[in-house]
Design a protein around this motif. Structure first.
Motif, PDB file in Angstrom:
ATOM      1  N   ASP A  15     -13.021  37.558  31.934  1.00 58.88           N
ATOM      2  CA  ASP A  15     -12.080  36.714  31.207  1.00 58.88           C
ATOM      3  C   ASP A  15     -10.801  36.467  31.986  1.00 58.88           C
ATOM      4  OD1 ASP A  15     -11.935  39.433  30.767  1.00 58.88           O
ATOM      5  OD2 ASP A  15     -10.803  39.245  28.924  1.00 58.88           O
ATOM      6  N   ALA A  16     -10.502  37.295  32.990  1.00 54.80           N
ATOM      7  CA  ALA A  16      -9.337  37.021  33.829  1.00 54.80           C
ATOM      8  C   ALA A  16      -9.539  35.725  34.611  1.00 54.80           C
ATOM      9  CB  ALA A  16      -9.098  38.173  34.797  1.00 54.80           C
ATOM     10  N   PHE A  17     -10.827  35.390  34.919  1.00 52.25           N
ATOM     11  CA  PHE A  17     -11.127  34.166  35.654  1.00 52.25           C
ATOM     12  C   PHE A  17     -11.399  32.986  34.720  1.00 52.25           C
ATOM     13  CE2 PHE A  17     -12.420  37.586  38.475  1.00 52.25           C
ATOM     14  CZ  PHE A  17     -11.961  37.172  39.703  1.00 52.25           C
ATOM     15  N   ILE A  18     -12.201  33.243  33.691  1.00 54.14           N
ATOM     16  CA  ILE A  18     -12.719  32.140  32.893  1.00 54.14           C
ATOM     17  C   ILE A  18     -11.657  31.564  31.975  1.00 54.14           C
ATOM     18  CG2 ILE A  18     -14.560  31.417  31.340  1.00 54.14           C
ATOM     19  CD1 ILE A  18     -15.412  32.392  34.155  1.00 54.14           C
ATOM     20  N   THR A  19     -10.878  32.417  31.320  1.00 46.82           N
ATOM     21  CA  THR A  19      -9.806  31.894  30.487  1.00 46.82           C
ATOM     22  C   THR A  19      -8.748  31.273  31.382  1.00 46.82           C
ATOM     23  OG1 THR A  19      -8.712  34.034  30.527  1.00 46.82           O
ATOM     24  CG2 THR A  19     -10.119  33.573  28.641  1.00 46.82           C
ATOM     25  N   LYS A  20      -8.035  30.308  30.844  1.00 47.91           N
ATOM     26  CA  LYS A  20      -7.048  29.578  31.636  1.00 47.91           C
ATOM     27  C   LYS A  20      -5.805  30.446  31.787  1.00 47.91           C
ATOM     28  CE  LYS A  20      -8.838  25.199  29.933  1.00 47.91           C
ATOM     29  NZ  LYS A  20      -8.608  24.000  29.134  1.00 47.91           N
ATOM     30  N   SER A  21      -5.688  31.050  32.951  1.00 49.36           N
ATOM     31  CA  SER A  21      -4.568  31.957  33.179  1.00 49.36           C
ATOM     32  C   SER A  21      -4.027  31.712  34.579  1.00 49.36           C
ATOM     33  CB  SER A  21      -5.006  33.415  33.019  1.00 49.36           C
ATOM     34  OG  SER A  21      -5.862  33.764  34.093  1.00 49.36           O
ATOM     35  N   HIS A  22      -3.026  32.496  34.941  1.00 50.83           N
ATOM     36  CA  HIS A  22      -2.410  32.367  36.256  1.00 50.83           C
ATOM     37  C   HIS A  22      -3.225  33.041  37.344  1.00 50.83           C
ATOM     38  CE1 HIS A  22       1.288  30.857  34.432  1.00 50.83           C
ATOM     39  NE2 HIS A  22       1.243  31.854  33.578  1.00 50.83           N
ATOM     40  N   PHE A  23      -4.232  33.822  36.995  1.00 49.08           N
ATOM     41  CA  PHE A  23      -4.871  34.686  37.980  1.00 49.08           C
ATOM     42  C   PHE A  23      -5.531  33.899  39.103  1.00 49.08           C
ATOM     43  CE2 PHE A  23      -8.422  37.239  39.597  1.00 49.08           C
ATOM     44  CZ  PHE A  23      -7.717  38.335  40.066  1.00 49.08           C
ATOM     45  N   GLN A  24      -6.411  32.974  38.731  1.00 51.51           N
ATOM     46  CA  GLN A  24      -7.192  32.258  39.740  1.00 51.51           C
ATOM     47  C   GLN A  24      -6.306  31.438  40.680  1.00 51.51           C
ATOM     48  OE1 GLN A  24     -10.486  32.509  40.159  1.00 51.51           O
ATOM     49  NE2 GLN A  24     -11.385  30.566  40.772  1.00 51.51           N
ATOM     50  N   ASP A  25      -5.304  30.757  40.138  1.00 51.48           N
ATOM     51  CA  ASP A  25      -4.516  29.817  40.937  1.00 51.48           C
ATOM     52  C   ASP A  25      -3.322  30.449  41.643  1.00 51.48           C
ATOM     53  OD1 ASP A  25      -6.221  27.774  40.141  1.00 51.48           O
ATOM     54  OD2 ASP A  25      -5.030  27.340  38.344  1.00 51.48           O
ATOM     55  N   GLU A  26      -2.681  31.448  41.005  1.00 51.15           N
ATOM     56  CA  GLU A  26      -1.431  31.958  41.545  1.00 51.15           C
ATOM     57  C   GLU A  26      -1.507  33.382  42.068  1.00 51.15           C
ATOM     58  OE1 GLU A  26       2.103  30.959  39.190  1.00 51.15           O
ATOM     59  OE2 GLU A  26       0.779  29.861  37.835  1.00 51.15           O
ATOM     60  N   ILE A  27      -2.265  34.238  41.382  1.00 57.08           N
ATOM     61  CA  ILE A  27      -2.275  35.650  41.754  1.00 57.08           C
ATOM     62  C   ILE A  27      -3.339  35.941  42.810  1.00 57.08           C
ATOM     63  CG2 ILE A  27      -2.683  37.969  40.872  1.00 57.08           C
ATOM     64  CD1 ILE A  27      -1.442  36.959  38.221  1.00 57.08           C
ATOM     65  N   LEU A  28      -4.492  35.317  42.674  1.00 57.56           N
ATOM     66  CA  LEU A  28      -5.567  35.556  43.634  1.00 57.56           C
ATOM     67  C   LEU A  28      -5.141  35.270  45.075  1.00 57.56           C
ATOM     68  CD1 LEU A  28      -8.455  36.560  43.604  1.00 57.56           C
ATOM     69  CD2 LEU A  28      -9.234  34.201  43.389  1.00 57.56           C
ATOM     70  N   PRO A  29      -4.430  34.160  45.351  1.00 55.46           N
ATOM     71  CA  PRO A  29      -3.980  33.927  46.737  1.00 55.46           C
ATOM     72  C   PRO A  29      -3.057  35.027  47.271  1.00 55.46           C
ATOM     73  CG  PRO A  29      -3.828  31.907  45.452  1.00 55.46           C
ATOM     74  CD  PRO A  29      -4.127  33.014  44.487  1.00 55.46           C
ATOM     75  N   ILE A  30      -2.246  35.620  46.413  1.00 53.02           N
ATOM     76  CA  ILE A  30      -1.362  36.706  46.847  1.00 53.02           C
ATOM     77  C   ILE A  30      -2.198  37.894  47.321  1.00 53.02           C
ATOM     78  CG2 ILE A  30       0.397  38.358  46.113  1.00 53.02           C
ATOM     79  CD1 ILE A  30       1.365  36.298  44.086  1.00 53.02           C
ATOM     80  N   LEU A  31      -3.226  38.251  46.525  1.00 56.81           N
ATOM     81  CA  LEU A  31      -4.088  39.382  46.887  1.00 56.81           C
ATOM     82  C   LEU A  31      -4.880  39.076  48.154  1.00 56.81           C
ATOM     83  CD1 LEU A  31      -5.365  40.320  43.309  1.00 56.81           C
ATOM     84  CD2 LEU A  31      -3.582  41.467  44.643  1.00 56.81           C
ATOM     85  N   ARG A  32      -5.367  37.836  48.254  1.00 52.07           N
ATOM     86  CA  ARG A  32      -6.104  37.448  49.460  1.00 52.07           C
ATOM     87  C   ARG A  32      -5.207  37.542  50.697  1.00 52.07           C
ATOM     88  NH1 ARG A  32     -11.288  37.944  48.387  1.00 52.07           N
ATOM     89  NH2 ARG A  32     -12.086  36.533  46.793  1.00 52.07           N
ATOM     90  N   GLY A  33      -3.954  37.182  50.527  1.00 51.20           N
ATOM     91  CA  GLY A  33      -3.024  37.166  51.649  1.00 51.20           C
ATOM     92  C   GLY A  33      -2.794  38.528  52.266  1.00 51.20           C
ATOM     93  N   ILE A  34      -2.957  39.597  51.466  1.00 50.95           N
ATOM     94  CA  ILE A  34      -2.748  40.948  52.008  1.00 50.95           C
ATOM     95  C   ILE A  34      -4.072  41.669  52.251  1.00 50.95           C
ATOM     96  CG2 ILE A  34      -0.468  41.153  50.963  1.00 50.95           C
ATOM     97  CD1 ILE A  34      -1.690  42.886  48.783  1.00 50.95           C
ATOM     98  N   GLY A  35      -5.184  40.943  52.038  1.00 52.58           N
ATOM     99  CA  GLY A  35      -6.489  41.506  52.356  1.00 52.58           C
ATOM    100  C   GLY A  35      -7.147  42.324  51.280  1.00 52.58           C
ATOM    101  N   VAL A  36      -6.645  42.269  50.049  1.00 53.07           N
ATOM    102  CA  VAL A  36      -7.233  43.026  48.944  1.00 53.07           C
ATOM    103  C   VAL A  36      -8.475  42.309  48.434  1.00 53.07           C
ATOM    104  CG1 VAL A  36      -6.867  43.830  46.580  1.00 53.07           C
ATOM    105  CG2 VAL A  36      -5.035  44.031  48.268  1.00 53.07           C
ATOM    106  N   GLY A  37      -9.557  43.060  48.205  1.00 51.71           N
ATOM    107  CA  GLY A  37     -10.789  42.482  47.695  1.00 51.71           C
ATOM    108  C   GLY A  37     -10.771  42.335  46.183  1.00 51.71           C
ATOM    109  N   ILE A  38     -11.653  41.465  45.668  1.00 51.33           N
ATOM    110  CA  ILE A  38     -11.732  41.193  44.228  1.00 51.33           C
ATOM    111  C   ILE A  38     -13.143  41.476  43.734  1.00 51.33           C
ATOM    112  CG2 ILE A  38     -11.384  39.479  42.410  1.00 51.33           C
ATOM    113  CD1 ILE A  38      -8.853  40.169  43.969  1.00 51.33           C
TER     114      ILE A  38
END
Length: 591
Positions: free
Chosen positions: A440-463
């Protein structure tokens, strides 16, 4: 300089001067009277005006134009004559409504005798602004500014009055909580959320009797008083109709929004003999609804009270445990089922209660989320990992990934995820971490996919997508998710060797995840038969579960005997028919 002469001091001259001064003083007094901001009038015994200043003239003209029922001319004239006859002073408020404007005057009438005549002296002061301010204070104290509904203190007073005036009467008090309102605010914004509350309150208030009352007591919580009632069936039928009314969509600023409410009901006198007891028991019943899926209604019963007391005890223990940092971590391995090597570990938070007994997360994680304590708890887990990284490396290997669970509510919260991402980076080994979030963090319309995921990707954290398959998942939705790992929920793995339909679902998820470049992990392996099926009939490489190893506490780690060696030896020595004890999510082997 002029000096008075004898003629200047003659009596006639003195008298003439005195008359002139008196005349000037009268003129000054008359002018001052007319310029006073308060209205002043003097009436004789017949009600005729002897004196009217300018402010009073304006007020009388306003009264004539307003034609206000509160002070018509004939009634005013009769009232003045009555005051003269009684000889008693009176102070009263008079309201005049003219069009859209409303004026309030504070008027003082005082009968007097002057020169042998009975007169009525009246003074009026415009207190409209003061009254408007008082009305504003009253409404802010007793009515909700957004919806216009009565406030908590109004319905509390009403309930207590009913109990005091008719102790043998019957009424119902319902506690209503809007489901998932925070998600609506987060996605649509607070302006849409406020507009939804206004429209929702209108629907909730439909068909109420004059003796009923709907009150907004906090952000998304309402109280409904139904009085009088004949029986609980009458209440059930009314609330059912109200719930059905809420199923229709709300159209707000071109947005189609849906809302539902969880409702708990207490009945007087059976469920309490005062407002606070009735409200609290209705609240307890509402939480039963929340825990059972939301969007329905429950009536209070005594078993709920026991549950609430137990919940309160857990809440107190939870707050104290966080304050005293009485949490510990256990680690469960993610194993390569082909080579028996440890690919990674998952950090599982545990609570030590007042007696030092370890509590599984099923007893406190949801409560921590609800109480807003989950953020601090997640930071405590990270701190525990960093503090023990050498021991972790010695036990599981320096290349094992380290998974940390993040609740969907946290994942969509920029205020938490930004500092959490910084904390991961500051460990010096951010690429070792894997963040596990539910679908639900991905499917529901939230900030995770668009704003938070790039931050985690930028430091090399896996999802990692945790518990995949039991929430909002669909294969089409999976194609839009950018994750590194999918953890297939235990419900699909249980007895997989005996369930052809689950086998088909597993193959579909496996194929799609392979096409999208995601690693599949089977959760909760408990038996050899389940492991054998995965090895023989699928390409799945990794699994996690009680069959391989129990969650291991830091104090139990033995660096001299790395877990990787123990796992290989255990799998080699275990009979093919051996099955482990049944896995239970409630037992808390993983969060």
């Amino acid at each position: 300089m002029h000096h008075p002469t004898k003629n200047d001091l003659q009596p006639d001259a003195l008298a003439a001067g005195h008359v002139g001064n008196f005349s000037n003083e009268l003129r000054i007094l008359r002018d001052l009277l007319h310029l006073l901001p308060a209205g002043v009038t003097v009436q004789d015994e017949r009600g005729e005006f002897i004196l009217v200043n300018e402010a009073a003239t304006a007020q009388l003209q306003l009264a004539a134009n307003a034609g206000s029922p509160s002070s018509p001319a004939d009634d005013r004239h009769a009232a003045c004559l009555e005051l003269l006859r009684n000889g008693r002073p009176v102070v009263l408020e008079e309201a005049l409504i003219s069009g859209a404007s409303r004026h309030v005057f504070l008027t003082s009438h005082r009968p007097v005798q002057i020169g042998g005549r009975n007169l009525l002296i009246s003074t009026s002061t415009d207190i409209s602004e003061q009254k408007a301010f008082e009305d504003q204070l009253f409404r802010s104290a007793y009515y909700d500014e957004l919806t216009g509904l009565p406030s908590r203190r109004v319905i509390e007073h009403r309930v207590n009055s009913l109990i005091r005036d008719d102790p043998h009467g019957h009424f119902a008090l319902a506690f209503l909580d809007v489901d998932n309102f925070k998600h609506i605010n987060d996605y649509y914004g607070h302006a849409i959320g406020d507009a939804l509350l206004v429209e929702l309150s209108k629907r909730l208030g439909l068909a109420l009797r004059d003796t009923d009352m709907l009150s907004r007591i906090s952000g998304d919580e309402f109280l409904l008083l139904l009085s009088p009632i004949s029986n609980d069936r009458e209440v059930s039928e009314f609330i059912h109709v109200m719930q059905e009314r809420l199923k229709a969509p709300f159209f707000i600023e071109d947005s189609e929004t849906f809302a539902s409410t969880s409702i708990g009901v207490s009945l007087y006198p059976g469920h309490g003999n005062n407002y606070e007891a009735l409200r609290q028991n209705a609240d307890i019943a509402m939480y039963r609804v929340k825990n059972n899926g939301k969007g329905s209604t429950a009536f209070f019963d005594t078993s709920m009270e026991r549950e609430a007391l137990a919940r309160m005890k857990i809440e107190q223990s939870l707050r104290l445990a966080i304050l005293e940092k009485r949490f510990c971590c256990a680690f469960q391995a993610k194993v390569d089922i082909r080579t028996q090597e440890v690919k990674g570990i998952e950090a599982l938070v545990r609570l030590r209660d007042d007696e030092g007994v370890i509590q599984a997360p099923g007893t406190f994680i949801n409560l921590a989320v609800e109480l807003g304590l989950i953020d601090e708890l997640t930071f405590l887990v990270l701190a525990e990992i960093v503090k023990s990284i050498d021991l972790i490396n010695d036990t599981f290997g320096p290349n094992a990934t380290i998974s940390i669970n993040v609740a969907a509510k946290q994942a969509a919260n920029l205020e938490f995820m930004r500092p959490f991402a910084r904390a991961l980076e500051e460990t010096g080994f951010p690429k070792r971490f894997m963040i596990e979030v539910t679908e639900d963090a991905f499917i529901t319309k939230s900030h995770f996919q668009d704003e938070i995921l790039p931050i985690l990707r930028g430091i090399g954290v896996g999802i990692s997508i945790d518990d995949f398959g039991i929430g909002y998942s669909s294969l089409s939705a999976l194609a839009d998710i950018t994750a590194d790992e999918i953890k297939i929920d235990r419900s699909f793995i249980t007895d997989i060797h005996k369930r052809p339909r689950s086998q088909g679902i597993l193959r579909a998820i496996e194929s799609l995840s392979e096409a999208l470049g995601m690693t599949v992990i089977a959760e909760g392996i408990e038996s050899y038969e389940e492991l054998a099926y995965l090895q023989a009939a699928t390409k799945i490489r990794y699994a996690q579960g009680y069959y391989f190893a129990k969650p291991i506490f830091l104090e139990d780690l033995r660096p001299a005997t790395p877990l990787i060696s123990e796992t290989r030896a255990s799998l080699a020595a275990r009979p093919a028919q051996e099955s482990r004890q049944s896995y239970s999510r409630a037992s808390g082997f993983r969060r």
